[in-house]
Design an enzyme around this catalytic site. Structure first.
Site: not given
Ligand SMILES: Nc1ncnc2c1ncn2[C@@H]1O[C@H](COP(=O)(O)OP(=O)(O)OP(=O)(O)O)[C@@H](O)[C@H]1O
Ligand SMILES: [Mg+2]
Ligand SMILES: [K+]
Length: 673
Positions: A291, A332, A361, A363-365, A367, A506
């Site tokens: 990732d 974040e 937040f 990982a599906e939405t 947002m 993951d």
């Molecule tokens: N706290 C948050 N609030 C809103 N949106 C978020 C937040 N954190 C991340 N995102 C958005 O969601 C997307 C996916 O984030 P996530 O951390 O799930 O990525 P991931 O699948 O773990 O991939 P990686 O860790 O490799 O970046 C991010 O690229 C970002 O656009």
């Molecule tokens: Mg990640």
């Protein structure tokens, strides 16, 4: 390690304990040797075999030694883990834990769901997830790494391990472990080899070796009537010696030590392999999925700038972003709150009394947001916000795409912010690619492994980070399901897949991968899903894991080849010796079997003893190699196979001829046997 005397003494004791036939029977090849040793010992005591007593005695002694040497190899391999396990045991927290409601309970009685408070100077009483606060934690007792690590709620660094120590601040931890089943407990039983099971490959090889043993048993048993026909009476001691010489004792003795040593080599690289099967699979990995955030990049995504849309005030954007992040426990989200305070002095009490409803937040939405004061505020991945605004009946300004792209092209993560149906702007989250990634990926490529970055982030950011880091391929906008699908697709194509990750999102993929390496700094869910945990949380650790896996497979293959090739030479040593007397008596000096007598050993007795002595001594001689592993140089599978066949096949063929001849010179020449 072979010079570590106390360890060696303990291993020697242990190898005598392992003589218990109930334990020996699990290794059929060596069990046959033990039965042979018992048998010849009885023959010597009773003295009815017709052979000279010293001959039967010598054979019996060296058969016993063969068994002990085999056990010794395993005991040495296990011994190192035992010492480490003792050190880990001393870490188990026996103190009391403070629950959030102020009560204290014994650490050993904590159950999943209990919430404890840990402050600076205290040991964390059990495995869990940080649900509130941030602290620096000393994990050196487990990882050996002296620099403290940050553990915080919300993000991918939320898992804490019982027995580690909080150095600063205060965290609230929700316990996730059952009593007695902590990470430390698992680590202890792992390094001790307590629940070590044979891998499918080991079982298969074991069956092959047992099969060979049975074949030779039949051959040797039927030899007696044949020989009697030819006028030779073969003594039972000689038959036992012949059998032991022919069966694959070398690999039979070293097989389990090779497996244990492989696990141990990983432990010394700070990788806990929870299954031997995963270690073997790592030797054949075709594809590695990683990732992005926290694995390829430092993972400390921090809000760096607000980019408002035309007609929107920057402070208005910051205020909305801050509101949507107040309850967002991800790093974040927290960093957005911090930036809003720095830039516009926007304070947290902004929503006091407004009854906000937070949307966490996922990982599906992709947002997160808040409903407050009659407004709905969302922030998230560009495409996710676009869809949301669309559903709200709004329309994104044309400038949005340009801003999203501009931020993403820099390798940063853009988060779009919308209030009701209006897009207010973009928050820029900065992240940095870890040092030395390109070299690591080059190295993996040389091993024939394709690397693929899978990220929930957008295509442009992913493309930029992929280019900067030198990864072979990438998959962007990946939800947990898509990560899983990707792994299944690769596996359906017949490829072995490894995955490294740290996030809860993951976890399904880590569980599905053939080799799932969870970062120790990651979430509890990830650590439980994987079949390996990297205590150093180094995503490129897979290079070393693959090397250890390949080394394990090569070592086992090489020593199996050596062992079987070896037995052929012993056949040439013993068989002529058996018939020598017959033919010498019947047909003068040259009979047909003399052609077999290529080694022209001293006497039949000396020949047999030399073969058995060689057969016994070759085991300790190869123990260092079995424990250390054959050296691995990255190269194609074919070249590797050829090289090994040459060295260990040919070596296994030639070595005993030389060795047996030398021993015969000593036995016959010097001792006059
Ligand atoms: N706290 C948050 N609030 C809103 N949106 C978020 C937040 N954190 C991340 N995102 C958005 O969601 C997307 C996916 O984030 P996530 O951390 O799930 O990525 P991931 O699948 O773990 O991939 P990686 O860790 O490799 O970046 C991010 O690229 C970002 O656009
Ligand atoms: Mg990640
Ligand atoms: K043998």
């Amino acid at each position: 390690m072979l010079t570590d005397l106390p360890l060696l003494r303990a291993a020697l004791l242990q190898s005598l304990r392992k003589l218990d036939p109930r334990a020996m029977v699990r290794n059929p090849v060596m069990f046959v040797v033990e039965v042979g040793a018992v048998f010849t010992t009885i023959l010597w005591l009773v003295g009815t075999d017709g052979d000279p007593g010293w001959f039967t005695f010598t054979v019996a002694v060296f058969l016993w030694l063969t068994v002990v040497f085999g056990n010794l190899a395993e005991a040495i391999a296990e011994g190192r883990g035992k010492a480490q396990a003792d050190a880990l045991r001393s870490l188990r927290t026996t103190t009391d834990a403070t629950l959030r409601d102020g009560r204290t309970v014994a650490a050993a009685d904590l159950r999943p769901g209990d919430v404890v408070v840990v402050v600076a100077g205290e040991a964390i009483p059990g495995d869990g997830t940080v649900i509130e606060g941030i602290a620096s934690v000393d994990e050196s007792a487990i990882t050996g790494e002296s620099a403290p690590v940050i553990r915080e709620s919300g993000g991918d660094r939320s898992a804490v391990t019982g027995g580690t120590k909080v150095l600063s601040d205060r965290i609230v931890v929700e316990i996730t472990q059952e009593p007695g089943q902590s990470f430390l407990d698992r680590m202890i039983s792992l390094v001790e080899g307590a629940d070590r099971r044979k891998t499918p490959n080991e079982v298969a090889l074991g069956i092959l070796l047992s099969g060979l043993t049975i074949v030779f048993l039949v051959v040797v048993v039927t030899l007696k009537p044949f020989a009697a026909e030819a006028g030779t009476d073969i003594s039972t001691t000689t038959l036992v010696a012949l059998l032991v010489a022919l069966i694959p004792t070398t690999i039979g003795a070293l097989l389990s030590a090779i497996g244990i040593a492989g696990m141990d080599r990983l432990v010394r690289r700070n990788v806990l392999a929870l299954s031997g099967r995963a270690v073997e699979a790592s030797g054949d990995v075709d594809v590695l999925l990683l990732d992005k955030t926290g694995t390829i990049t430092l993972g400390n995504r921090q809000a760096a700038a607000f980019h408002p849309m035309p007609g929107v005030d920057e402070e208005e954007l910051a205020r909305a972003a801050q509101l949507s992040s107040l309850a967002d426990e991800t790093p974040e989200g927290r960093s957005i709150v911090v930036l809003a305070k720095e830039r516009f002095d926007i304070r947290e009490e902004a929503v006091a009394g407004a009854h906000p409803e937070f949307v966490p937040f996922t990982a599906e939405t992709r947002m997160s947001g808040v409903d407050v004061g009659g407004h709905r505020i969302r922030k998230g991945a560009g495409d996710a916000i676009l869809r949301w605004v669309d559903d709200e009946g709004g329309q994104a300004p044309p400038e949005l795409t340009a801003t999203l792209e501009a931020v993403a092209r820099e390798g940063a993560t853009p988060l779009a912010v919308a209030r009701d149906s209006q897009v207010l702007g973009v928050v820029e989250l900065k992240d940095i690619v870890k040092d030395g990634m390109r070299e690591r990926f080059d190295r993996l490529r040389a091993m024939g492994i394709r690397t693929v970055m899978v990220t929930g982030d957008n295509r442009l950011t992913a493309a930029k980070i992929a280019e900067e880091s030198g990864v072979d391929d990438f998959l962007a906008e990946a939800t947990p399901e898509r990560k899983l699908e990707l792994i299944r697709a690769e596996q359906d194509g017949g490829r072995l897949v490894a995955m490294t990750g740290d996030g809860t999102n993951d976890a399904p993929a880590l569980a599905q991968a053939d080799v799932g390496v969870a970062m120790n700094t990651g979430t509890q869910a990830a650590r439980e899903a994987g079949n390996m945990v990297d205590l150093d949380s180094d995503p490129t650790k897979l290079i070393e894991i693959v090397e250890v896996g390949k080394q394990l497979l090569i070592t086992r293959g090489a020593l199996t080849t050596f062992s079987i090739a070896n037995d052929i030479a012993k056949y040439f040593a013993i068989l002529p010796a058996i018939f020598a007397s017959t033919y010498a008596a019947n047909a003068g000096s040259t009979g047909p079997l003399d052609q077999l007598n290529v080694m022209s050993l001293g006497t039949p007795e000396s020949a047999i003893i030399s073969a058995i002595v060689f057969n016994a001594l070759i085991i300790p001689a190869l123990v260092p190699l079995a424990l250390r592993g054959v050296r691995y140089v990255p190269s194609g599978a074919d070249a590797l196979l050829r090289r090994n066949l040459l060295i260990y096949g040919l070596g296994g063929l030639i070595a005993p001829f030389v060795g047996i001849k030398l021993i015969d010179l000593v036995v016959h020449g010097l001792l006059g046997a």
